[in-house]
Motif scaffolding. Structure first.
Motif, PDB file in Angstrom:
ATOM      1  N   UNK A  77      78.064  36.899  31.297  1.00 55.39           N
ATOM      2  CA  UNK A  77      78.102  35.935  32.399  1.00 55.39           C
ATOM      3  C   UNK A  77      79.536  35.645  32.818  1.00 55.39           C
ATOM      4  N   UNK A  78      80.423  35.462  31.840  1.00 54.10           N
ATOM      5  CA  UNK A  78      81.831  35.194  32.157  1.00 54.10           C
ATOM      6  C   UNK A  78      82.456  36.374  32.890  1.00 54.10           C
ATOM      7  N   UNK A  79      82.127  37.590  32.456  1.00 51.04           N
ATOM      8  CA  UNK A  79      82.660  38.773  33.143  1.00 51.04           C
ATOM      9  C   UNK A  79      82.136  38.871  34.566  1.00 51.04           C
ATOM     10  N   UNK A  80      80.881  38.485  34.768  1.00 53.37           N
ATOM     11  CA  UNK A  80      80.324  38.482  36.126  1.00 53.37           C
ATOM     12  C   UNK A  80      81.042  37.456  36.992  1.00 53.37           C
ATOM     13  N   UNK A  81      81.318  36.290  36.421  1.00 52.57           N
ATOM     14  CA  UNK A  81      82.073  35.270  37.156  1.00 52.57           C
ATOM     15  C   UNK A  81      83.480  35.755  37.488  1.00 52.57           C
ATOM     16  N   UNK A  82      84.096  36.392  36.504  1.00 54.52           N
ATOM     17  CA  UNK A  82      85.463  36.871  36.696  1.00 54.52           C
ATOM     18  C   UNK A  82      85.520  37.932  37.800  1.00 54.52           C
ATOM     19  N   UNK A  83      84.493  38.771  37.871  1.00 55.22           N
ATOM     20  CA  UNK A  83      84.458  39.792  38.920  1.00 55.22           C
ATOM     21  C   UNK A  83      84.328  39.150  40.296  1.00 55.22           C
ATOM     22  N   UNK A  84      83.562  38.064  40.368  1.00 51.75           N
ATOM     23  CA  UNK A  84      83.365  37.380  41.648  1.00 51.75           C
ATOM     24  C   UNK A  84      84.543  36.478  42.009  1.00 51.75           C
ATOM     25  N   UNK A  85      85.269  36.042  41.000  1.00 53.15           N
ATOM     26  CA  UNK A  85      86.368  35.093  41.217  1.00 53.15           C
ATOM     27  C   UNK A  85      87.515  35.432  40.256  1.00 53.15           C
ATOM     28  N   UNK A  86      88.282  36.500  40.545  1.00 51.94           N
ATOM     29  CA  UNK A  86      89.317  36.977  39.618  1.00 51.94           C
ATOM     30  C   UNK A  86      90.400  35.927  39.347  1.00 51.94           C
ATOM     31  N   UNK A  87      90.759  35.796  38.078  1.00 51.08           N
ATOM     32  CA  UNK A  87      91.796  34.833  37.699  1.00 51.08           C
ATOM     33  C   UNK A  87      93.160  35.219  38.250  1.00 51.08           C
ATOM     34  N   UNK A  88      93.351  36.514  38.518  1.00 51.06           N
ATOM     35  CA  UNK A  88      94.650  36.983  38.997  1.00 51.06           C
ATOM     36  C   UNK A  88      95.066  36.308  40.291  1.00 51.06           C
ATOM     37  N   UNK A  89      94.102  35.881  41.102  1.00 51.27           N
ATOM     38  CA  UNK A  89      94.450  35.278  42.388  1.00 51.27           C
ATOM     39  C   UNK A  89      94.945  33.835  42.250  1.00 51.27           C
ATOM     40  N   UNK A  90      94.894  33.298  41.029  1.00 51.02           N
ATOM     41  CA  UNK A  90      95.329  31.913  40.831  1.00 51.02           C
ATOM     42  C   UNK A  90      96.680  31.805  40.116  1.00 51.02           C
ATOM     43  N   UNK A  91      97.322  32.945  39.893  1.00 50.99           N
ATOM     44  CA  UNK A  91      98.633  32.934  39.245  1.00 50.99           C
ATOM     45  C   UNK A  91      99.603  32.080  40.057  1.00 50.99           C
ATOM     46  N   UNK A  92     100.281  31.163  39.378  1.00 50.48           N
ATOM     47  CA  UNK A  92     101.250  30.303  40.050  1.00 50.48           C
ATOM     48  C   UNK A  92     100.653  29.060  40.664  1.00 50.48           C
ATOM     49  N   UNK A  93      99.323  28.860  40.511  1.00 51.09           N
ATOM     50  CA  UNK A  93      98.680  27.666  41.053  1.00 51.09           C
ATOM     51  C   UNK A  93      98.286  26.732  39.917  1.00 51.09           C
ATOM     52  N   UNK A  94      97.786  25.546  40.267  1.00 49.46           N
ATOM     53  CA  UNK A  94      97.369  24.583  39.253  1.00 49.46           C
ATOM     54  C   UNK A  94      96.114  25.030  38.503  1.00 49.46           C
ATOM     55  N   UNK A  95      95.437  26.057  38.992  1.00 49.82           N
ATOM     56  CA  UNK A  95      94.234  26.569  38.350  1.00 49.82           C
ATOM     57  C   UNK A  95      94.516  27.775  37.460  1.00 49.82           C
ATOM     58  N   UNK A  96      95.779  28.109  37.283  1.00 49.96           N
ATOM     59  CA  UNK A  96      96.140  29.321  36.546  1.00 49.96           C
ATOM     60  C   UNK A  96      95.702  29.270  35.089  1.00 49.96           C
TER      61      UNK A  96
END
Length: 322
Positions: free
Chosen positions: A19-38
């Motif tokens: 489930x976590x991998x499915x979430x990660x595919x839909x919402x990659x963590x890489x796009x939050x680098x440098x933000x408060x959600x990193x």
């Protein structure tokens, strides 16, 4: 973005993807680098999306997960993570050097034969080197461990989420404790034990255990709670203090751990980085659909695991004479 991901039950049933991998595919963590959600992973971002607080002074009640049909999809992963956290807080991670995943209920390991010659023996030009032979071992069965959790939604809905997490962690901790017992049995059956000098453990016996490790360092010692208590009462342990992680260490540096599955006549020493491999046929499995639908009356959690000794000389057993 994380607030537009569509959550549905089917995300728990994708082939070769959690489930976590499915979430990660839909919402990659890489796009939050440098933000408060990193610092958040994909699941934690979904908790933020639905304003679900799982800890702290503002911790929500369990019913907050079921505010919408989409937020309810997060509940099984919360349960799984709490159980996994409890498993990781057990001694099991302290016993295993490597972890392998297999898609079967059994697997083949390997065995090592180094009887051809010692590493210290030199060779001359044109002479064949002494060999270490690695061969496939017998089939290792993966045992199934599990627990049935019974609790109605009405019994849990008004409970704080962090209180439920503690209960789930405790279940995971005890489940991993049973698995650790299996791991220790595998170690005991893989070596020839040495015996204590007397009918009760003495510091000289710990030195004898230490002396069994010629190629590797003895860095972990495991015994029953009663035997650990006897070790702590030794004069040599009088000035010992806890290390930075709150663990007891013996004078020669090894961590001292207790495990209730061991009898009072057995002390096991290992070199944590070389002694044992951990094979798993699955991650923690639970009935996600039932959890999402608030059918908490009979929820089964399970995991398939097996163990194999790795390097010869990386484990030793001391038998205390009765």
């Amino acid at each position: 973005m994380y607030d537009s991901v569509r959550l549905e039950k089917g995300m728990y049933h994708l082939a070769n993807r959690s489930f976590t991998q499915a979430l990660e595919a839909a919402d990659p963590s890489a796009q939050y680098v440098g933000t408060e959600l990193a610092q958040l992973d994909a699941f934690e971002r979904q908790l933020k999306r639905f304003d679900i607080h799982v800890s702290g002074d503002n911790c929500d009640l369990v019913e907050k997960f079921f505010t919408t049909t989409e937020s309810a999809v997060l509940f099984p992963e919360f349960v799984r993570r709490a159980i996994k956290r409890g498993m990781n807080e057990s001694i099991l991670p302290e016993l295993t050097a490597a972890t392998s995943s297999v898609n079967a209920s059994s697997c083949k390991g390997f065995s090592i034969d180094e009887t051809d010659g010692a590493y210290s023996v030199t060779t001359t030009e044109g002479t064949v080197f002494h060999k270490t032979e690695i061969t496939e071992s017998a089939v290792i069965s993966l045992d199934k461990y599990g627990r049935l959790i019974s609790a109605s939604y009405e019994a849990l809905r008004q409970k704080r989420i962090d209180v439920l997490a503690v209960m789930l962690r405790a279940i995971g901790h005890k489940l991993a404790g049973a698995m650790a017992g299996k791991a220790l049995d595998v170690i005991k059956n893989s070596v020839t034990p040495v015996s204590s000098a007397g009918s009760s453990i003495a510091y000289t016996d710990l030195a004898t255990l230490y002396a069994q490790f010629t190629d590797f360092d003895l860095n972990t010692v495991i015994a029953s709670p009663a035997t650990v208590a006897n070790i702590l009462a030794m004069t040599e342990m009088r000035d010992r203090t806890l290390d930075a992680k709150g663990q007891v260490r013996l004078p020669f540096g090894a961590k001292l751990l207790k495990d209730a599955s061991l009898d009072n006549q057995t002390v096991i020493g290992i070199s944590h980085d070389y002694a044992l491999a951990y094979m798993t046929g699955s991650d923690v499995v639970l009935e996600s659909d039932r959890l999402i639908d608030c059918q908490l009356d009979r929820i089964a959690i399970s995991i398939h695991i097996g163990f194999q000794p790795l390097m010869p000389g990386a484990a030793a057993v001391l038998n205390i004479a009765s």
